[in-house]
Design a protein around this motif. Structure first.
Motif, PDB file in Angstrom:
ATOM      1  N   ALA A 167      -7.488   4.909   1.556  1.00 44.52           N
ATOM      2  CA  ALA A 167      -7.738   4.264   0.264  1.00 44.52           C
ATOM      3  C   ALA A 167      -7.909   2.770   0.501  1.00 44.52           C
ATOM      4  O   ALA A 167      -6.944   2.053   0.784  1.00 44.52           O
ATOM      5  N   ASP A 168      -9.149   2.346   0.417  1.00 44.00           N
ATOM      6  CA  ASP A 168      -9.489   0.969   0.767  1.00 44.00           C
ATOM      7  C   ASP A 168     -10.042   0.254  -0.448  1.00 44.00           C
ATOM      8  O   ASP A 168     -11.174   0.487  -0.865  1.00 44.00           O
ATOM      9  N   GLU A 169      -9.226  -0.657  -0.998  1.00 47.32           N
ATOM     10  CA  GLU A 169      -9.637  -1.305  -2.251  1.00 47.32           C
ATOM     11  C   GLU A 169     -10.853  -2.192  -2.055  1.00 47.32           C
ATOM     12  O   GLU A 169     -11.470  -2.606  -3.016  1.00 47.32           O
ATOM     13  N   GLY A 170     -11.231  -2.446  -0.810  1.00 49.80           N
ATOM     14  CA  GLY A 170     -12.402  -3.314  -0.597  1.00 49.80           C
ATOM     15  C   GLY A 170     -13.715  -2.551  -0.672  1.00 49.80           C
ATOM     16  O   GLY A 170     -14.804  -3.119  -0.613  1.00 49.80           O
ATOM     17  N   LEU A 189      -4.131   7.780   3.108  1.00 49.08           N
ATOM     18  CA  LEU A 189      -3.406   6.566   3.508  1.00 49.08           C
ATOM     19  C   LEU A 189      -3.465   5.554   2.374  1.00 49.08           C
ATOM     20  O   LEU A 189      -4.559   5.172   1.940  1.00 49.08           O
ATOM     21  N   ILE A 190      -2.275   5.147   1.900  1.00 47.06           N
ATOM     22  CA  ILE A 190      -2.160   4.176   0.820  1.00 47.06           C
ATOM     23  C   ILE A 190      -1.434   2.945   1.349  1.00 47.06           C
ATOM     24  O   ILE A 190      -0.369   3.069   1.958  1.00 47.06           O
ATOM     25  N   GLY A 191      -1.982   1.780   1.129  1.00 51.12           N
ATOM     26  CA  GLY A 191      -1.427   0.545   1.682  1.00 51.12           C
ATOM     27  C   GLY A 191      -0.302  -0.046   0.846  1.00 51.12           C
ATOM     28  O   GLY A 191      -0.006   0.436  -0.241  1.00 51.12           O
ATOM     29  N   PRO A 192       0.321  -1.125   1.347  1.00 52.42           N
ATOM     30  CA  PRO A 192       1.411  -1.797   0.638  1.00 52.42           C
ATOM     31  C   PRO A 192       0.857  -2.718  -0.439  1.00 52.42           C
ATOM     32  O   PRO A 192      -0.355  -2.924  -0.534  1.00 52.42           O
ATOM     33  N   GLU A 193       1.762  -3.322  -1.216  1.00 51.13           N
ATOM     34  CA  GLU A 193       1.325  -4.249  -2.251  1.00 51.13           C
ATOM     35  C   GLU A 193       0.375  -5.305  -1.685  1.00 51.13           C
ATOM     36  O   GLU A 193      -0.635  -5.649  -2.282  1.00 51.13           O
ATOM     37  N   GLY A 194       0.650  -5.765  -0.506  1.00 48.52           N
ATOM     38  CA  GLY A 194      -0.159  -6.850   0.072  1.00 48.52           C
ATOM     39  C   GLY A 194      -1.419  -6.353   0.755  1.00 48.52           C
ATOM     40  O   GLY A 194      -2.167  -7.129   1.349  1.00 48.52           O
ATOM     41  N   GLY A 195      -1.656  -5.056   0.719  1.00 44.42           N
ATOM     42  CA  GLY A 195      -2.863  -4.499   1.322  1.00 44.42           C
ATOM     43  C   GLY A 195      -2.783  -4.444   2.841  1.00 44.42           C
ATOM     44  O   GLY A 195      -1.722  -4.667   3.442  1.00 44.42           O
ATOM     45  N   PHE A 196      -3.904  -4.138   3.470  1.00 43.45           N
ATOM     46  CA  PHE A 196      -3.966  -4.019   4.931  1.00 43.45           C
ATOM     47  C   PHE A 196      -4.428  -5.348   5.539  1.00 43.45           C
ATOM     48  O   PHE A 196      -5.180  -6.094   4.924  1.00 43.45           O
ATOM     49  N   SER A 197      -4.008  -5.622   6.773  1.00 43.49           N
ATOM     50  CA  SER A 197      -4.455  -6.846   7.466  1.00 43.49           C
ATOM     51  C   SER A 197      -5.874  -6.626   7.990  1.00 43.49           C
ATOM     52  O   SER A 197      -6.348  -5.477   8.080  1.00 43.49           O
ATOM     53  N   ILE A 213     -12.095   5.570   1.360  1.00 43.01           N
ATOM     54  CA  ILE A 213     -12.438   6.028   0.012  1.00 43.01           C
ATOM     55  C   ILE A 213     -12.158   4.921  -0.997  1.00 43.01           C
ATOM     56  O   ILE A 213     -11.228   4.131  -0.827  1.00 43.01           O
ATOM     57  N   SER A 214     -13.002   4.894  -2.034  1.00 42.07           N
ATOM     58  CA  SER A 214     -12.785   3.947  -3.124  1.00 42.07           C
ATOM     59  C   SER A 214     -12.106   4.684  -4.280  1.00 42.07           C
ATOM     60  O   SER A 214     -12.413   5.858  -4.528  1.00 42.07           O
ATOM     61  N   LEU A 215     -11.215   3.989  -4.960  1.00 44.26           N
ATOM     62  CA  LEU A 215     -10.586   4.564  -6.164  1.00 44.26           C
ATOM     63  C   LEU A 215     -11.005   3.739  -7.369  1.00 44.26           C
ATOM     64  O   LEU A 215     -10.210   3.489  -8.288  1.00 44.26           O
ATOM     65  N   PRO A 217     -13.347   0.294  -9.224  1.00 48.64           N
ATOM     66  CA  PRO A 217     -13.530  -1.169  -9.074  1.00 48.64           C
ATOM     67  C   PRO A 217     -12.276  -2.004  -9.324  1.00 48.64           C
ATOM     68  O   PRO A 217     -12.277  -3.194  -9.031  1.00 48.64           O
ATOM     69  N   ARG A 218     -11.213  -1.403  -9.857  1.00 50.57           N
ATOM     70  CA  ARG A 218     -10.021  -2.209 -10.171  1.00 50.57           C
ATOM     71  C   ARG A 218      -8.969  -2.046  -9.068  1.00 50.57           C
ATOM     72  O   ARG A 218      -8.926  -1.007  -8.398  1.00 50.57           O
ATOM     73  N   ILE A 219      -8.152  -3.095  -8.862  1.00 53.40           N
ATOM     74  CA  ILE A 219      -7.081  -3.023  -7.860  1.00 53.40           C
ATOM     75  C   ILE A 219      -5.899  -2.270  -8.461  1.00 53.40           C
ATOM     76  O   ILE A 219      -5.315  -2.713  -9.448  1.00 53.40           O
ATOM     77  N   LEU A 220      -5.585  -1.132  -7.908  1.00 52.87           N
ATOM     78  CA  LEU A 220      -4.488  -0.306  -8.419  1.00 52.87           C
ATOM     79  C   LEU A 220      -3.208  -0.655  -7.681  1.00 52.87           C
ATOM     80  O   LEU A 220      -3.243  -1.009  -6.496  1.00 52.87           O
ATOM     81  N   THR A 224       0.009   3.884  -8.120  1.00 44.78           N
ATOM     82  CA  THR A 224      -1.096   4.411  -8.937  1.00 44.78           C
ATOM     83  C   THR A 224      -2.202   4.933  -8.030  1.00 44.78           C
ATOM     84  O   THR A 224      -2.774   5.998  -8.261  1.00 44.78           O
ATOM     85  N   ALA A 225      -2.483   4.172  -6.975  1.00 44.43           N
ATOM     86  CA  ALA A 225      -3.516   4.600  -6.023  1.00 44.43           C
ATOM     87  C   ALA A 225      -3.139   5.938  -5.399  1.00 44.43           C
ATOM     88  O   ALA A 225      -3.993   6.820  -5.243  1.00 44.43           O
ATOM     89  N   ALA A 226      -1.866   6.122  -5.103  1.00 37.65           N
ATOM     90  CA  ALA A 226      -1.428   7.392  -4.507  1.00 37.65           C
ATOM     91  C   ALA A 226      -1.674   8.548  -5.475  1.00 37.65           C
ATOM     92  O   ALA A 226      -2.248   9.570  -5.099  1.00 37.65           O
TER      93      ALA A 226
END
Ligand code: SAM
Length: 241
Positions: A167-170, A189-197, A213-215, A217-220, A224-226
């Motif tokens: 799950a890649d918010e980018g 795979l779901i990242g932490p609040e701070g996202g992936f490096s 995968i995209s979930l 256009p909004r940052i969840l 929520t993303a999970a």
């Protein structure tokens, strides 16, 4: 016996006539919280013998005894889906774990990522939440719980036949999960609040078994993303189809 709704996970064998010892926590839940008494019925399940109707034979303050009288359902394995998640704040983590069990994951795998604050993870609490959610959602199995592991190390020994949906918010566009063949052994795979490096992103993009995968256009938030990713997978590839 009236319709039995009370369910309890027991870490003991279940079979016809099998006596099942009820410890203090079980006794408190059944006899104080659920007001069950001698002669009452309870549904018991473990992670092997399925679900059994049992009759309470002894109901004490600190312990009890029940006896299995009939199997009500065999163990039904969940879909072959793992959830990799970076530990998040306690209340949100409890929510994520509960929803992951309800949404049918087979294995929960906490991962340590660059921006993860891991000291939040309490394996005993995690297990208690998994058991409670399995009791509530009428599962006849218990999802596995892995030890916390650095993401890089886990990826370095990843089973090549298992597709990892990251799950890649980018990312923009339609979720690639929808095109994957049904029955694919999978993981999310779901990242932490701070996202992936940046390094983690480069690593994930380079791996042949990873599908970003995209979930939307909004940052969840991570929890929520999970939930969104699990629902998408179940609808596209899981046991909702
Ligand atoms: N990277 C952002 C940041 O730095 O604030 C947010 C991270 S988001 C709170 C936590 C995780 O949820 C992300 O790492 C990703 O795995 C997932 N996520 C959130 N929104 C998403 C989206 N729109 N598409 C795909 N994944 C998403």
């Amino acid at each position: 016996m009236a319709e039995v709704k009370v369910r309890l996970y027991v870490d003991q064998p279940l079979a016809l006539g099998q006596p099942v010892a009820l410890d203090e926590a079980a006794a408190n839940y059944l006899f104080n919280v659920m007001r069950l008494a001698k002669g009452g019925g309870v549904l018991l399940f473990n992670d092997a013998d399925g679900e059994w109707l049992a009759e309470v034979e002894q109901a004490g303050k600190r312990s009890g005894l029940a006896r299995a009288t009939a199997q009500t359902r065999p163990r039904t394995a969940p879909p072959d889906l793992w959830l990799l998640f970076a530990p998040i704040k306690k209340a949100r983590l409890d929510f994520l774990v509960e929803k992951a069990v309800e949404l049918g994951v087979a294995r929960l795998m906490p991962v340590q990522t660059r921006f993860t604050n891991a000291e939040r993870l309490r394996p005993d609490k995690l297990r208690a939440h998994v058991i409670e959610a399995a009791e509530q959602c009428e599962a006849t199995y218990l999802p596995g719980i892995a030890e916390l592991e650095p993401l890089g190390r886990l990826l370095s020994r990843w089973p090549p036949d298992r597709r990892l949906f990251w799950a890649d918010e980018g990312l923009a566009g339609r979720s690639a999960m929808l095109n994957a063949p049904k029955g694919t052994p999978s993981a999310l795979l779901i990242g932490p609040e701070g996202g992936f490096s940046v390094e983690e992103r480069d690593l994930l993009r380079a791996l042949p078994f990873v599908t970003p995968i995209s979930l939307g256009p909004r940052i969840l938030r991570a929890e929520t993303a999970a939930v969104a990713a699990l629902a998408l997978w179940q609808a596209a590839l899981g046991d909702w189809t």
